[in-house]
Design an enzyme around this catalytic site. Sequence first.
Site, PDB file in Angstrom:
ATOM      1  N   ASP A   1      17.007   9.437  -8.694  1.00  0.00           N
ATOM      2  CA  ASP A   1      18.475   9.611  -8.721  1.00  0.00           C
ATOM      3  C   ASP A   1      19.117   9.334  -7.373  1.00  0.00           C
ATOM      4  O   ASP A   1      20.159   9.905  -7.046  1.00  0.00           O
ATOM      5  CB  ASP A   1      18.850  11.039  -9.164  1.00  0.00           C
ATOM      6  CG  ASP A   1      18.525  11.287 -10.625  1.00  0.00           C
ATOM      7  OD1 ASP A   1      18.196  10.315 -11.338  1.00  0.00           O
ATOM      8  OD2 ASP A   1      18.600  12.457 -11.037  1.00  0.00           O
TER       9      ASP A   1
ATOM     10  N   LYS B   1      -3.153  11.089   5.206  1.00  0.00           N
ATOM     11  CA  LYS B   1      -2.748  10.213   6.314  1.00  0.00           C
ATOM     12  C   LYS B   1      -1.575  10.859   7.035  1.00  0.00           C
ATOM     13  O   LYS B   1      -0.424  10.557   6.744  1.00  0.00           O
ATOM     14  CB  LYS B   1      -2.344   8.833   5.781  1.00  0.00           C
ATOM     15  CG  LYS B   1      -3.511   8.071   5.137  1.00  0.00           C
ATOM     16  CD  LYS B   1      -3.032   7.260   3.981  1.00  0.00           C
ATOM     17  CE  LYS B   1      -4.102   6.726   3.068  1.00  0.00           C
ATOM     18  NZ  LYS B   1      -5.468   6.669   3.461  1.00  0.00           N
TER      19      LYS B   1
ATOM     20  N   HIS C   1       0.820  -1.200   0.000  1.00  0.00           N
ATOM     21  CA  HIS C   1       0.000   0.000   0.000  1.00  0.00           C
ATOM     22  C   HIS C   1       0.862   1.261   0.000  1.00  0.00           C
ATOM     23  O   HIS C   1       0.363   2.385  -0.011  1.00  0.00           O
ATOM     24  CB  HIS C   1      -0.897  -0.069   1.240  1.00  0.00           C
ATOM     25  CG  HIS C   1      -1.995   0.899   1.227  1.00  0.00           C
ATOM     26  ND1 HIS C   1      -2.018   2.013   2.034  1.00  0.00           N
ATOM     27  CD2 HIS C   1      -3.103   0.963   0.467  1.00  0.00           C
ATOM     28  CE1 HIS C   1      -3.096   2.698   1.764  1.00  0.00           C
ATOM     29  NE2 HIS C   1      -3.763   2.098   0.837  1.00  0.00           N
TER      30      HIS C   1
ATOM     31  N   HIS D   1      -8.175  11.723   1.580  1.00  0.00           N
ATOM     32  CA  HIS D   1      -7.374  10.498   1.642  1.00  0.00           C
ATOM     33  C   HIS D   1      -6.080  10.729   2.422  1.00  0.00           C
ATOM     34  O   HIS D   1      -5.226   9.845   2.499  1.00  0.00           O
ATOM     35  CB  HIS D   1      -7.094  10.061   0.183  1.00  0.00           C
ATOM     36  CG  HIS D   1      -6.570   8.687  -0.010  1.00  0.00           C
ATOM     37  ND1 HIS D   1      -5.346   8.442  -0.584  1.00  0.00           N
ATOM     38  CD2 HIS D   1      -7.084   7.480   0.268  1.00  0.00           C
ATOM     39  CE1 HIS D   1      -5.141   7.135  -0.661  1.00  0.00           C
ATOM     40  NE2 HIS D   1      -6.178   6.527  -0.153  1.00  0.00           N
TER      41      HIS D   1
ATOM     42  N   ASP E   1       2.613  18.900  18.983  1.00  0.00           N
ATOM     43  CA  ASP E   1       3.309  20.152  19.284  1.00  0.00           C
ATOM     44  C   ASP E   1       4.802  20.038  18.977  1.00  0.00           C
ATOM     45  O   ASP E   1       5.523  21.026  19.000  1.00  0.00           O
ATOM     46  CB  ASP E   1       3.080  20.569  20.747  1.00  0.00           C
ATOM     47  CG  ASP E   1       3.244  19.416  21.723  1.00  0.00           C
ATOM     48  OD1 ASP E   1       2.477  18.446  21.641  1.00  0.00           O
ATOM     49  OD2 ASP E   1       4.170  19.479  22.557  1.00  0.00           O
TER      50      ASP E   1
ATOM     51  N   LYS F   1       3.305   4.283  -0.998  1.00  0.00           N
ATOM     52  CA  LYS F   1       3.338   5.191  -2.149  1.00  0.00           C
ATOM     53  C   LYS F   1       4.523   6.125  -1.977  1.00  0.00           C
ATOM     54  O   LYS F   1       4.459   7.071  -1.190  1.00  0.00           O
ATOM     55  CB  LYS F   1       2.054   6.021  -2.215  1.00  0.00           C
ATOM     56  CG  LYS F   1       0.755   5.206  -2.089  1.00  0.00           C
ATOM     57  CD  LYS F   1      -0.196   5.889  -1.159  1.00  0.00           C
ATOM     58  CE  LYS F   1      -1.355   5.044  -0.675  1.00  0.00           C
ATOM     59  NZ  LYS F   1      -1.743   3.860  -1.345  1.00  0.00           N
TER      60      LYS F   1
HETATM   61  C1  LIG Z   1      -8.707   2.822   3.724  1.00  0.00           C
HETATM   62  O1  LIG Z   1      -9.784   2.096   4.161  1.00  0.00           O
HETATM   63  C2  LIG Z   1     -10.910   2.161   3.331  1.00  0.00           C
HETATM   64  C3  LIG Z   1     -12.031   1.428   3.988  1.00  0.00           C
HETATM   65  O2  LIG Z   1     -11.707   0.125   4.242  1.00  0.00           O
HETATM   66  C4  LIG Z   1     -10.608   1.560   2.007  1.00  0.00           C
HETATM   67  O3  LIG Z   1     -11.734   1.644   1.160  1.00  0.00           O
HETATM   68  C5  LIG Z   1      -9.497   2.337   1.434  1.00  0.00           C
HETATM   69  O4  LIG Z   1      -9.133   1.742   0.238  1.00  0.00           O
HETATM   70  C6  LIG Z   1      -8.338   2.377   2.370  1.00  0.00           C
HETATM   71  N1  LIG Z   1      -7.436   3.336   1.878  1.00  0.00           N
HETATM   72  C7  LIG Z   1      -6.244   3.116   1.856  1.00  0.00           C
HETATM   73  C8  LIG Z   1      -5.922   1.690   1.732  1.00  0.00           C
HETATM   74  O5  LIG Z   1      -5.486   4.007   1.978  1.00  0.00           O
END
Ligand SMILES: *[C@@H]1O[C@H](CO)[C@@H](O)[C@H](O)[C@H]1NC(C)=O
Length: 498
Positions: free
Chosen positions: A201, A410, A194, A408, A415, A196
Amino acid sequence: MKTDVTYNQMVDEDSRRQGCSRRARLDSRCWIALASLACVLVAAVVLYRFLTPPASSDHPASVASRLGEKLESCSDPCRIVLVESIPEGLEFNSSSNPSIFQAWSRLMSEARSSVDIASFYWTLTNEDTGTHEPTASQGEEVLKRLAELSGKLDVRIAVDLQGGKPQADLTLLRDSGAAIRTVDMRALTSGVLHTKFWVVDKKHIYIGSANMDWRSLTQVKELGAVVYNCSCLAADLEKIFEAYWLVGESESIPSPWPSSFSTLYNKDTPLQLPLNSTPSSVYLSSSPPSFCAAGRTPDLQSILSVMDDAEKFIYIAVMNYLPTTEFTHPKRYWADIDTQLRRSAFEKRVGVRLLISCWPNSPPVMFPFLKSLSSVHDSKNKLDIQVRLFVVPADPRQKQIPYARVNHNKYMVTDKVAYIGTSNWSGDYFLNTAGSALVVNQTGSQSPDPSVQSQLKAVFDRDWHSAYSTPVTHSSNLKNLCMRSIAPTPQIQPREEL
Ligand SMILES: *[C@@H]1O[C@H](CO)[C@@H](O)[C@H](O)[C@H]1NC(C)=O
Ligand SMILES: *[C@@H]1O[C@H](CO)[C@@H](O)[C@H](O)[C@H]1NC(C)=O
Ligand SMILES: *[C@@H]1O[C@H](CO)[C@@H](O)[C@H](O)[C@H]1NC(C)=O
Ligand SMILES: *[C@@H]1O[C@H](CO)[C@@H](O)[C@H](O)[C@H]1NC(C)=O
C-alpha cells in the site's frame, strides 16, 4: 518533534550543526529561531512550487517539489519491528523477535491496494522441492494468501530471470492476477537480482535476508525488519522497486536514471522520521552502483561509512564473508570491506566481531581469510578482531532438506547504527548484484524505549554467546565443524544460491 523532523530535512547539515547542538536545541531561543527559519523555508518551498513548472530533470525545482511531497507524507507514526526466522529445533536462552512469517501475514492482512515484492526466486511449497515437509506449511500459506490478494489488489513481483525457476509459484500468482516481470540481471550486469523486500500500500515495508522460500520461514535462520505506517520510507523503497520494474521491461539500464528514481535520502542527508516514537535518521542503500539513481548511496559506501562512523564496536553477522569476488572469471581479490575492518581495528581500536555461517556449502577459501582476520587480535596492542562460525545443527530428518539449516542473516550493528541488508559480503554483491539495505541511526535520541540498534545488538549477542557459535582460531579444523551439520544428497537440482 515534528518541527525537528521538518527543519532537519531542509536545513543543510553544516548550518544545523553550527546552529543548534542537541543541548542548545532545548534552549527556547533556539526553538524560536528554528521555528522562524522553518517557516521561511516552508514558505520558500511553497512559493517555489507555485512559481516553477514541473521539472523532469534533476533540476533543483524537481528536488524542491519532491521535498514538499515528502514533508506532507512524513507525519506517519512509523513503527519498526525486527523479525526473525529461527530454524525449527534451535533454542536460545533469551527471547526471540516476532517471526518473519508473522510479519508477512500481517502485511498481507493490512494490504488494501497494492503489494510489490522484489525477489530472487520463489519456492514456497513442498512441490517445488519435492519434499513432504510439514514445516513447508507456512510457506504454502503465504503463497495461497498472495494468490488470493492477486485477484483483488495490484500485486507486482520483480524476480531474477535465473532465479525465476522453478516456475510453479509464479505461474500460480500470474494466473491469479499478479503482474510479474523477470529481470535478466545476468545479461544486464553479470549478476543476479538478489534483493528481498516488500512494499505494501505504498505505506508498509519489509526488508531482510529471507527469500520467497518455505525454508526461509522454518529451516533457515533469517533476519529482517518490517516498518508499518511509514509512507515516506515506503516511497523511497518503491523507487528501488520501480527501477527493477523498469529494467524488467526495457532490458537495459538507463543512464542517467530519470529523475523520478532520484532520492533526497542518503548517508549524508538521511530521512528524519519518528520510528517507534524515537527521532531517527534512516536511509536505504542499493547495489549495484549502476542501479543507483541520483542521490542513492551505493550499498558498499553505506557499509564503509557505517564502519567508519563506529567508535566502540562493529558486529557483523553475514552468511558468507570473502575479500574476493566469487562469481567472476577469473576470481578477483576485493578487499574494500576487509581493509576497512582492519583499519578501524587499528586506527580507532574498535572491537570487531564477525559471526559467519558455516555449512557444507561454505566456500573453502573463506576459511583462510577468516583465520587471517581473526589473527588481528592482540591485547597488548589493543587489536581486537574476533571471528566465530555459526552452525545450525540438523537431525537426520532435517538433513534431508536440501539447502537448509544455515544462518542466512545479513546485518551489522555498531555502537551507533543498525544496518539490515540482503547481500552476502563478497565483491560480486556490491559490484554487479542487486541488493539493498536499511540503515537506522538513532544515536541522537534520548528515548527510553530500546533503540533498533540495541535490539539488533541483542540478537547478535544472543547468537555470538550461543551454543551454536564456535571461535575461529589459527588451528581450528573448520572443515570438520562445517560438515557436522549435514549430509544431504540434494533431492532436487542444487540451487546455486540461497
Ligand atoms: C551467499 O554465498 C553463498 C556461497 O557462494 C551462496 O551459496 C549463497 O547462495 C549466497 N547467498 C546469498 C546470495 O545470499
Ligand atoms: C497504522 O496506524 C493506524 C492508525 O494509527 C493503526 O490503527 C494501525 O494499527 C497501524 N498499523 C500497524 C500495522 O501498525
Ligand atoms: C548517526 O547520527 C549521528 C548524529 O546525528 C551522526 O553524527 C552520525 O554520523 C550518523 N552515523 C551514520 C553512520 O550515519
Ligand atoms: C545458554 O546460556 C548458557 C550460559 O551462558 C550457555 O552455556 C549455553 O550454551 C546457552 N545455551 C544456548 C542454547 O545458547
